[in-house]
Design a protein around this motif. Structure first.
Motif, PDB file in Angstrom:
ATOM      1  N   LYS A  26       0.850  -1.188   0.000  1.00  0.00           N
ATOM      2  CA  LYS A  26       0.000   0.000   0.000  1.00  0.00           C
ATOM      3  C   LYS A  26       0.883   1.235   0.000  1.00  0.00           C
TER       4      LYS A  26
ATOM      5  N   PHE B 109       0.680   5.739  -0.357  1.00  0.00           N
ATOM      6  CA  PHE B 109      -0.171   6.918  -0.289  1.00  0.00           C
ATOM      7  C   PHE B 109       0.361   7.998  -1.213  1.00  0.00           C
TER       8      PHE B 109
ATOM      9  N   VAL C 249      -4.765   9.675  -1.019  1.00  0.00           N
ATOM     10  CA  VAL C 249      -5.314   8.423  -1.537  1.00  0.00           C
ATOM     11  C   VAL C 249      -4.384   7.267  -1.216  1.00  0.00           C
ATOM     12  N   ARG C 250      -4.988   6.108  -1.099  1.00  0.00           N
ATOM     13  CA  ARG C 250      -4.244   4.889  -0.791  1.00  0.00           C
ATOM     14  C   ARG C 250      -4.367   3.926  -1.967  1.00  0.00           C
ATOM     15  N   TYR C 251      -3.236   3.678  -2.615  1.00  0.00           N
ATOM     16  CA  TYR C 251      -3.210   2.760  -3.746  1.00  0.00           C
ATOM     17  C   TYR C 251      -3.271   1.321  -3.253  1.00  0.00           C
TER      18      TYR C 251
ATOM     19  N   ALA D 283      -7.070   3.580  -6.568  1.00  0.00           N
ATOM     20  CA  ALA D 283      -6.875   4.014  -5.184  1.00  0.00           C
ATOM     21  C   ALA D 283      -8.202   4.430  -4.564  1.00  0.00           C
ATOM     22  N   THR D 284      -8.235   4.416  -3.244  1.00  0.00           N
ATOM     23  CA  THR D 284      -9.376   4.949  -2.502  1.00  0.00           C
ATOM     24  C   THR D 284      -8.931   6.204  -1.763  1.00  0.00           C
TER      25      THR D 284
END
Length: 141
Positions: free
Chosen positions: A9, A11, A33-35, A98-99
């Motif tokens: 993960k 960012f 965002v977190r990939y 990403a979220t």
């Protein structure tokens, strides 16, 4: 970037442009965002535009479709050019990158008074949780 057989993960900060996610996100907002994070219905996500893959877009993941693709929509029902699944259909899961974890608004230059700065500070930083109610509301459109 792989660690123990799983994607690591990471960012990144990205900038929002355009009105498609108003009122949740405004033009100029920044997102942490977190990939590689798991996507849930209601999450704000960054994805490659299915028809123009060099373009990254921010939308809300509304529902997972058969085969693992995602139906994504902007939060703004008045946006004249939606640029979401109503135009390009379900998005393959591998295009959802990403979220969004956190939204922050940059301070405007004219915010000089203490009151203006405190007002900005109170609203500038917001976590972005998966919003199931937004997912249901958008699905009904």
């Amino acid at each position: 970037m792989v660690e123990n057989g799983r994607p690591r993960k990471r960012f990144e900060v990205v900038e929002v442009t355009g009105p498609s996610m108003v009122p949740t996100l405004l033009n100029g907002d920044r997102l942490l965002v977190r990939y590689g994070a798991a996507v849930r219905p209601g999450d704000v996500v960054v994805l490659r535009h299915p028809l123009q893959q060099d373009l990254l877009v921010v939308k809300r993941a509304v529902e997972r479709r058969p085969g693992g693709s995602w139906w994504v929509l902007g939060d703004n029902p008045f946006n004249e050019v939606p640029g979401d699944s109503t135009v390009f259909g379900p998005v393959p899961a591998d295009l959802v990158l990403a979220t969004a974890v956190l939204r922050f608004r940059p301070r405007e230059e004219d915010q000089r008074s203490l009151r203006d700065r405190l007002s900005w500070a109170a609203s500038a930083l917001r976590p972005l949780w998966a919003d199931a109610s937004a997912s249901s509301r958008l699905r009904a459109r």
